[in-house]
Design a protein around this motif. Sequence first.
Motif, short mmCIF file in Angstrom:
data_model
loop_
_atom_site.label_atom_id
_atom_site.label_comp_id
_atom_site.label_asym_id
_atom_site.label_seq_id
_atom_site.Cartn_x
_atom_site.Cartn_y
_atom_site.Cartn_z
N ALA A 251 0.72 -0.96 -0.01
CA ALA A 251 0.24 0.43 -0.19
C ALA A 251 0.79 0.92 0.28
O ALA A 251 1.97 0.80 0.61
CB ALA A 251 -1.02 -0.08 1.41
N GLY A 252 0.49 2.66 -0.21
CA GLY A 252 0.87 3.58 -0.34
C GLY A 252 1.38 3.93 0.89
O GLY A 252 2.58 4.69 1.14
N ASP A 253 0.70 3.95 2.00
CA ASP A 253 1.23 4.16 3.58
C ASP A 253 0.55 3.53 4.31
O ASP A 253 -0.31 2.39 5.17
CB ASP A 253 0.31 5.44 4.02
CG ASP A 253 1.01 5.91 5.50
OD1 ASP A 253 1.83 4.43 6.40
OD2 ASP A 253 0.56 7.07 6.09
N PRO A 254 1.52 2.49 4.57
CA PRO A 254 1.82 0.46 4.77
C PRO A 254 0.94 0.76 6.48
O PRO A 254 0.05 0.16 6.77
CB PRO A 254 3.33 -0.19 4.78
CG PRO A 254 3.91 0.54 3.55
CD PRO A 254 3.54 1.81 3.40
N MET A 255 1.75 1.95 6.90
CA MET A 255 1.63 1.48 8.49
C MET A 255 0.03 2.14 8.68
O MET A 255 -0.60 1.15 9.56
CB MET A 255 2.16 2.37 9.11
CG MET A 255 3.52 1.87 9.50
SD MET A 255 4.08 0.28 10.08
CE MET A 255 3.44 0.85 11.71
N ALA A 256 -0.33 2.97 7.92
CA ALA A 256 -1.48 3.57 8.29
C ALA A 256 -2.60 2.54 7.34
O ALA A 256 -4.21 2.49 8.17
CB ALA A 256 -1.79 5.12 6.88
N ALA A 257 -2.11 1.97 6.76
CA ALA A 257 -3.29 0.69 5.84
C ALA A 257 -3.69 -0.08 6.90
O ALA A 257 -4.68 -0.71 7.14
CB ALA A 257 -2.48 -0.09 4.79
N LEU A 258 -2.40 -1.20 8.13
CA LEU A 258 -2.41 -2.01 9.30
C LEU A 258 -2.87 -1.46 9.99
O LEU A 258 -3.89 -1.82 10.87
CB LEU A 258 -0.63 -2.29 9.08
CG LEU A 258 -0.21 -2.97 10.52
CD1 LEU A 258 -1.13 -4.27 10.31
CD2 LEU A 258 0.99 -2.92 10.65
N ALA A 259 -3.09 0.27 10.50
CA ALA A 259 -4.04 0.49 11.15
C ALA A 259 -5.60 0.30 11.16
O ALA A 259 -6.31 0.22 11.66
CB ALA A 259 -3.81 1.68 11.54
N GLN A 260 -5.50 0.56 9.96
CA GLN A 260 -8.00 0.33 9.28
C GLN A 260 -7.55 -1.02 9.05
O GLN A 260 -8.49 -1.67 9.96
CB GLN A 260 -7.78 1.29 7.89
CG GLN A 260 -6.78 2.97 7.99
CD GLN A 260 -7.87 3.12 9.07
OE1 GLN A 260 -8.99 2.70 9.41
NE2 GLN A 260 -7.14 3.72 9.57
N PHE A 261 -6.70 -2.16 9.35
CA PHE A 261 -6.84 -3.41 8.81
C PHE A 261 -7.45 -4.10 10.07
O PHE A 261 -7.98 -4.72 10.51
CB PHE A 261 -5.58 -4.00 8.72
CG PHE A 261 -6.37 -5.45 8.26
CD1 PHE A 261 -6.80 -6.17 6.75
CD2 PHE A 261 -6.04 -6.82 9.13
CE1 PHE A 261 -6.83 -7.31 6.66
CE2 PHE A 261 -6.15 -8.18 8.50
CZ PHE A 261 -6.73 -8.49 7.54
N ASP A 262 -6.04 -3.34 11.54
CA ASP A 262 -6.39 -3.10 13.13
C ASP A 262 -7.63 -3.21 13.60
O ASP A 262 -8.55 -3.99 14.30
CB ASP A 262 -5.59 -2.90 13.85
CG ASP A 262 -5.65 -2.97 15.57
OD1 ASP A 262 -5.37 -3.83 14.72
OD2 ASP A 262 -5.58 -1.87 16.01
N GLY A 263 -8.49 -1.54 12.95
CA GLY A 263 -9.37 -1.39 13.43
C GLY A 263 -10.83 -2.25 12.54
O GLY A 263 -11.49 -2.48 12.91
N PHE A 264 -10.48 -3.16 11.40
CA PHE A 264 -11.44 -3.66 10.59
C PHE A 264 -11.91 -5.14 11.56
O PHE A 264 -12.18 -5.40 11.75
CB PHE A 264 -11.11 -4.46 9.37
CG PHE A 264 -11.90 -5.61 8.85
CD1 PHE A 264 -12.77 -5.17 8.99
CD2 PHE A 264 -10.92 -6.16 8.83
CE1 PHE A 264 -13.48 -6.63 7.75
CE2 PHE A 264 -11.78 -7.53 8.45
CZ PHE A 264 -13.03 -7.38 7.88
N LEU A 265 -10.52 -5.62 12.13
CA LEU A 265 -10.52 -7.04 13.09
C LEU A 265 -11.07 -6.51 14.50
O LEU A 265 -12.10 -7.26 14.52
CB LEU A 265 -8.69 -7.43 13.30
CG LEU A 265 -8.05 -7.99 11.44
CD1 LEU A 265 -6.83 -8.24 12.25
CD2 LEU A 265 -8.92 -9.23 11.45
N ARG A 266 -11.00 -5.43 15.01
CA ARG A 266 -11.65 -4.85 16.16
C ARG A 266 -12.97 -5.43 16.15
O ARG A 266 -13.94 -5.14 17.77
CB ARG A 266 -10.65 -3.45 16.10
CG ARG A 266 -9.48 -3.43 17.61
CD ARG A 266 -8.67 -2.80 17.74
NE ARG A 266 -7.59 -3.16 17.93
CZ ARG A 266 -7.01 -3.98 19.27
NH1 ARG A 266 -7.61 -4.27 20.16
NH2 ARG A 266 -5.36 -4.15 18.99
N GLY A 267 -13.50 -4.46 15.03
CA GLY A 267 -15.19 -4.60 14.85
C GLY A 267 -16.12 -5.73 14.50
O GLY A 267 -17.38 -5.61 14.11
#
Length: 905
Positions: A484-500
């Motif tokens: 992704a263009g910003d891997p850490m930001a994408a990881l943070a959003q994936f983390d948010g997806f899992l937490r939901g």
Amino acid sequence: MTLTDRITRFPIACDPEKGERLAEPFTGPLRDLVQGAAGTSNYIAALVGREAGWLIDVSGLEPDDAFKRAMALGAGDPATALRQAKRRVALLTALLDLGGVWSTLDVTRALTRFADMAVWEAARPGIEREIAKGNLQGGTDGTAGFCVLAMGKMGAGELNYSSDIDLICLFDETRYQPDDFATARAAFLRVTKGMVRTLADVTQDGYVFRTDLRLRPDPSVTPVCIAMEAAERYYESAGRTWERAAFIKARPCAGDLEAGAAFLKRLQPFKFRRHLDFAAIRDAEDMLDKIRTHKGLAGRFSVAGHDLKLGQGGIREIEFFAQSRQLILGGRNHDLRGRETLEVLGALAATEWIDAERADLLSRAYMRLRDVEHRVQMLDDAQTHTLPKSDTQRTKVAALDGCDDLAAFDREIAELVQTVHAATAPKQGTERVAESVAPPPMAEDPDVRRILDGWHKLPATRSPRADALLSQLEPEILRRLSEAGDPMAALAQFDGFLRGLPAGVQVFSMLASNPPLMALLVDICAMAPALAQYLGRNSGVFDAVLDRGYFGPLPERAALETQLREILERSADYESILDDTRRWQKEQHFRIGVHLLRDLTDTAGAERAYAALAEASVSALLPAVIAEQAKRHGAPPGNGMCIVGMGRLGSREMTASSDLDLIMIYDAEPDDLSEGRTPLAAGAYYARLTKRLISALTAPTATGRLYEVDMRLRPSGRQGPVAVSLSSFRRYQRDEAWTWEHLALTRARAVAGPAELVAAVDVAIADVLAMPRDGAKVARDVREMRARLLAARADAAQDRWEIKQGPGRLLDIDLYLQARKLVGLPADEAVAEMRARLAILQSIGRVAFAEGFDPSRAGGALISLVLGLTGTDDLGALEAVLMDGAALAAQSIEGGLDAIEAAGP
């Protein structure tokens, strides 16, 4: 034509002398058929020896008439009569099969038809005795509420010659008072045990059917016949995947068929999950592997001794291929809920889940394997599916099939099972994680490791299965996120997806089974944090991505409404209607966002799609809301109620987060009354109906809410009634409405209600807009409104990325364009072009961030999309275009208001 006249093929007699001796009483083609069959099959020879006279008697009948004669029971002991019928059915069916008179399906359905009759005739005497003793209540149907479910091949109408029959015996406890329940239950146990003895005991006349009752709930501890309510409780709380698979083929076959059908209908949510159930595939595969291992079938392939049912490329592989996809897809697609294997293969092809060529190959292979299975069982009436290891015995199987070349027969079988295995082995839809994927360098980052470690403490990974699946997926997830263009930001959003996620097995199984879904999920996390959060809260919407047309053109309102109405026709009650509407709407809403992010539609297309979705949702819900109110207050008085869409709904410019601006208009006289148990006058009726509709749209159910609703644009605003009559609406708009209300009316459009009333409301709106206007007054009022808007958010002009507020931004432009329309001036093209550019940023921003576009939070993929849609080279160029465009639009608005002022009445 008689059955004799229809004979077209003949088996080969391995013992010609024996065959000739047994065929001696017969003439013509029937003689040759009997000679070949009885000269090879010991079982058919024994049947001919006992039933030759009867066979001669029916040889001049049509095949179906002869079969009816075979099933006819004489007087006397049912056990004896059923055994005689079994002999005749077996003989006649075998000869019609071997003689080419009946197809494979004709044979299996005929055997099933006899089994249905036999089960009831075996149970009926016991029920009649218990009714006579007063232990059971017979009722008008004489079943006393006793019902037998046929499972497996019998349930599907696919019995073979030596099948046992899998049954579940139930009784409808609602027929009995609590004080009578124990007596009735004991009686039903006696009935069931007597039925099994009649069917399964081996006497001098043989047996009718080997009978297996072990598919009932928890058979080690439950009685052989249980109450339907107890069975339902078990399946709802403890039912397993193999039981779901078994119930796909379940069918009421004897007794109270109506109660049995109702029981199976109540079990539909257990059989077919609302969401795509990829986890069930792994369970079913494990079960099949265990069966093969237990029976020693997992070794090297050989035709000699090959199990045609459970072995490689066998009948069970085809059945599993079809049934596993039913488990996955049947909750969404009612066309995939059939019982027969060939029916399901055809439906899978028709719905494009498999190609027609594969469906045809597997269908033909299935029938051929069943034919050969039947030949194996005809030899000695053995409950076997295994080709004999002995060449001599296998030669007999080939001879019954009309083949005199064992080597050619063996080659055909080998090619057949290998073809089936190749067509089913890929098992699309199973969990297949590429374990060889190496984790990317970011996996070594301590911050990344902390996030990954936290994943295994979430509700989504509570079960060991989910935790193991996520562990397998981690390398592939990180590999895709690192791109992704910003891997850490994408990881943070994936983390948010899992937490939901409330649970993870289904989602992780789906991702493991479908790499394109993984890619889409990473894209969403990289581009659109808000959409990722939406997905985490509503993971079920991911199911729809696998539909074949998901990435095709977005449907128009008519198609959407038809789709939703079909779903609601199957809803169990009003609460289910609300939930089913929400599930469907969330899937469609998510799809529009995906299309926008994937550049499959432009922002104008997405705005129209969001509006079409809202219209379809409201229009399909309205009849259900009316029906619910009519239970107490009767049908709507007068000519019904129309829903008018205002604001972005009316102008078809909705975004991902738009609410619904609505006006309710009804057509009835004040003294019109409804005719329900509690009649209401028209005004009160439609006010109550409006509140009920608003609740249906906004109430948070277990599946969330549909839309927020704003009714402040109705006549007299918050002070006015929630629903107004058409005559009042016309009068108010003509005599009392303010300029801002007429400005709002430029976007108004009737979106739901009776066709005649919708047309009348649209005419009324058009009449209001066509009224003569005082341009000076309109310009003066607009300037005042504009001044208040700009003063309220004076700070907005300082934000270079502000989309909505400020001079030359969306609210300012919309107010101006509405004023031009109100006085009959054409649209200002330059200002409209600026509005279109702002609308792009707003639509993207609402999908990605739930707010406006924020370049500081946007990753490279999202920025590339925005630049492409706006025709700019980089963010700096886009920022300059927005600032310059807003300034020019503000100037155009100032000059345009002068033109409005000059417009005469």
